[in-house]
Design a protein around this motif. Sequence first.
Motif, PDB file in Angstrom:
ATOM      1  N   UNK A 196      67.545   1.641  18.502  1.00  0.00           N
ATOM      2  CA  UNK A 196      67.116   0.488  17.726  1.00  0.00           C
ATOM      3  C   UNK A 196      67.802   0.463  16.362  1.00  0.00           C
ATOM      4  N   UNK A 197      67.745   1.568  15.645  1.00  0.00           N
ATOM      5  CA  UNK A 197      68.405   1.666  14.358  1.00  0.00           C
ATOM      6  C   UNK A 197      68.761   3.120  14.082  1.00  0.00           C
ATOM      7  N   UNK A 198      69.983   3.330  13.618  1.00  0.00           N
ATOM      8  CA  UNK A 198      70.468   4.631  13.170  1.00  0.00           C
ATOM      9  C   UNK A 198      71.409   4.358  12.006  1.00  0.00           C
ATOM     10  N   UNK A 199      70.847   4.311  10.803  1.00  0.00           N
ATOM     11  CA  UNK A 199      71.613   3.873   9.650  1.00  0.00           C
ATOM     12  C   UNK A 199      71.022   4.499   8.393  1.00  0.00           C
ATOM     13  N   UNK A 200      71.821   4.550   7.335  1.00  0.00           N
ATOM     14  CA  UNK A 200      71.369   4.991   6.022  1.00  0.00           C
ATOM     15  C   UNK A 200      71.167   3.750   5.172  1.00  0.00           C
ATOM     16  N   UNK A 201      69.919   3.479   4.787  1.00  0.00           N
ATOM     17  CA  UNK A 201      69.550   2.202   4.191  1.00  0.00           C
ATOM     18  C   UNK A 201      68.778   2.444   2.890  1.00  0.00           C
ATOM     19  N   UNK A 202      68.986   1.554   1.913  1.00  0.00           N
ATOM     20  CA  UNK A 202      68.150   1.540   0.716  1.00  0.00           C
ATOM     21  C   UNK A 202      66.849   0.842   1.097  1.00  0.00           C
ATOM     22  N   UNK A 203      65.751   1.585   1.118  1.00  0.00           N
ATOM     23  CA  UNK A 203      64.524   1.026   1.678  1.00  0.00           C
ATOM     24  C   UNK A 203      63.301   1.653   1.035  1.00  0.00           C
ATOM     25  N   UNK A 204      62.163   0.964   1.229  1.00  0.00           N
ATOM     26  CA  UNK A 204      60.853   1.481   0.864  1.00  0.00           C
ATOM     27  C   UNK A 204      59.969   1.355   2.096  1.00  0.00           C
ATOM     28  N   UNK A 205      59.181   2.386   2.360  1.00  0.00           N
ATOM     29  CA  UNK A 205      58.346   2.397   3.555  1.00  0.00           C
ATOM     30  C   UNK A 205      56.982   2.991   3.220  1.00  0.00           C
ATOM     31  N   UNK A 206      55.965   2.492   3.921  1.00  0.00           N
ATOM     32  CA  UNK A 206      54.594   2.987   3.784  1.00  0.00           C
ATOM     33  C   UNK A 206      54.081   3.332   5.181  1.00  0.00           C
ATOM     34  N   UNK A 207      53.500   4.510   5.333  1.00  0.00           N
ATOM     35  CA  UNK A 207      53.040   4.986   6.638  1.00  0.00           C
ATOM     36  C   UNK A 207      51.563   5.351   6.581  1.00  0.00           C
ATOM     37  N   UNK A 208      50.819   4.863   7.558  1.00  0.00           N
ATOM     38  CA  UNK A 208      49.410   5.265   7.731  1.00  0.00           C
ATOM     39  C   UNK A 208      49.315   6.058   9.029  1.00  0.00           C
ATOM     40  N   UNK A 209      48.973   7.320   8.884  1.00  0.00           N
ATOM     41  CA  UNK A 209      48.927   8.214  10.040  1.00  0.00           C
ATOM     42  C   UNK A 209      47.479   8.477  10.437  1.00  0.00           C
ATOM     43  N   UNK A 210      47.322   9.167  11.539  1.00  0.00           N
ATOM     44  CA  UNK A 210      46.021   9.611  12.056  1.00  0.00           C
ATOM     45  C   UNK A 210      45.027   8.460  12.184  1.00  0.00           C
ATOM     46  N   UNK A 211      45.485   7.346  12.758  1.00  0.00           N
ATOM     47  CA  UNK A 211      44.570   6.262  13.125  1.00  0.00           C
ATOM     48  C   UNK A 211      44.055   6.554  14.535  1.00  0.00           C
ATOM     49  N   UNK A 212      42.788   6.807  14.661  1.00  0.00           N
ATOM     50  CA  UNK A 212      42.215   7.268  15.925  1.00  0.00           C
ATOM     51  C   UNK A 212      41.236   6.226  16.452  1.00  0.00           C
ATOM     52  N   UNK A 213      41.453   5.822  17.710  1.00  0.00           N
ATOM     53  CA  UNK A 213      40.531   4.932  18.412  1.00  0.00           C
ATOM     54  C   UNK A 213      39.821   5.743  19.497  1.00  0.00           C
ATOM     55  N   UNK A 214      38.521   5.726  19.484  1.00  0.00           N
ATOM     56  CA  UNK A 214      37.735   6.570  20.388  1.00  0.00           C
ATOM     57  C   UNK A 214      38.020   6.208  21.848  1.00  0.00           C
TER      58      UNK A 214
END
Length: 278
Positions: A196-214
């Motif tokens: 999909x993407x393999x590049x070096x980019x000037x970017x900002x990213x936000x990640x929310x981990x450990x979202x658990x649905x029972x």
Amino acid sequence: MNRMPHWLRLLPAAAIVLATSSVSAEVKTLSEEVIPYKGDALPARTEPLLEIGSDLLGTGPLDPGFELPTGAVWQPALWVFGQYRTGVGIFKNGDAPEVQEWANRLDLFANLQLSGTERVLFGLSPLRDGGRFSGYHRRPEDREGFDNQFSGEITALFFEGEIGEIFPDADPFDTGGLDIGFTVGRQQLLFQEGLLINDTVDAVAVTRDTLIARDISVDTRLTALFGWGNIHRSDNARDDKAKLVGLFSETDFRASTVALDALWVTGGEDGDNGTDGL
């Protein structure tokens, strides 16, 4: 099943309470005694080019560091390391003239480690310019000689961290959902194994981990990303006016892992690269 020792069953109830309370108090106290590694001897550590502060992959007492007003404890360390690769290739297609090449690549990094989750990474690749590498060539259409592709362009410069770790006093019991990671700067993006993407980019990213649905998933990660520069389009050509917006997810189910990613690129004005992509 009750596994209480037989001798403990003979004590009065009050004595049992006192005994168990005493054991609990001892467990809460951490020992200051250094316990040596048990097992086969550890292999010798490969030291980086430069090491200031704690050792990279080292052992021994931890640096106490210093505490920020936010409650976070930082233990700064600077590690400089790199990787050099070289290769010789000979290519011949049918009756076409033979092509011989010798290519070299050197990647250097300076990692300022602030804590287990916060760091600043700076990188250079001085022996390559884009997809061209320094070395030696012998091609039928060119004269035989050296390829000088030295470049001082920065290939990596970003900061990454986690809000919950930078501001631990804001959520001392870790129940407020502040496990939000973020990164900003020039960084490598690799999604869907690079398809999909393999590049070096000037970017900002936000990640929310450990979202658990029972009863549905073990863990889900969501990442929102915006890239504003150093974006490469078709034929690896850089489009300085392109912008990139992405939403990436990865979910662990009981028997498999599913990644759903969406990427939108607005085209600049660079010839064939002036089109949008989804």
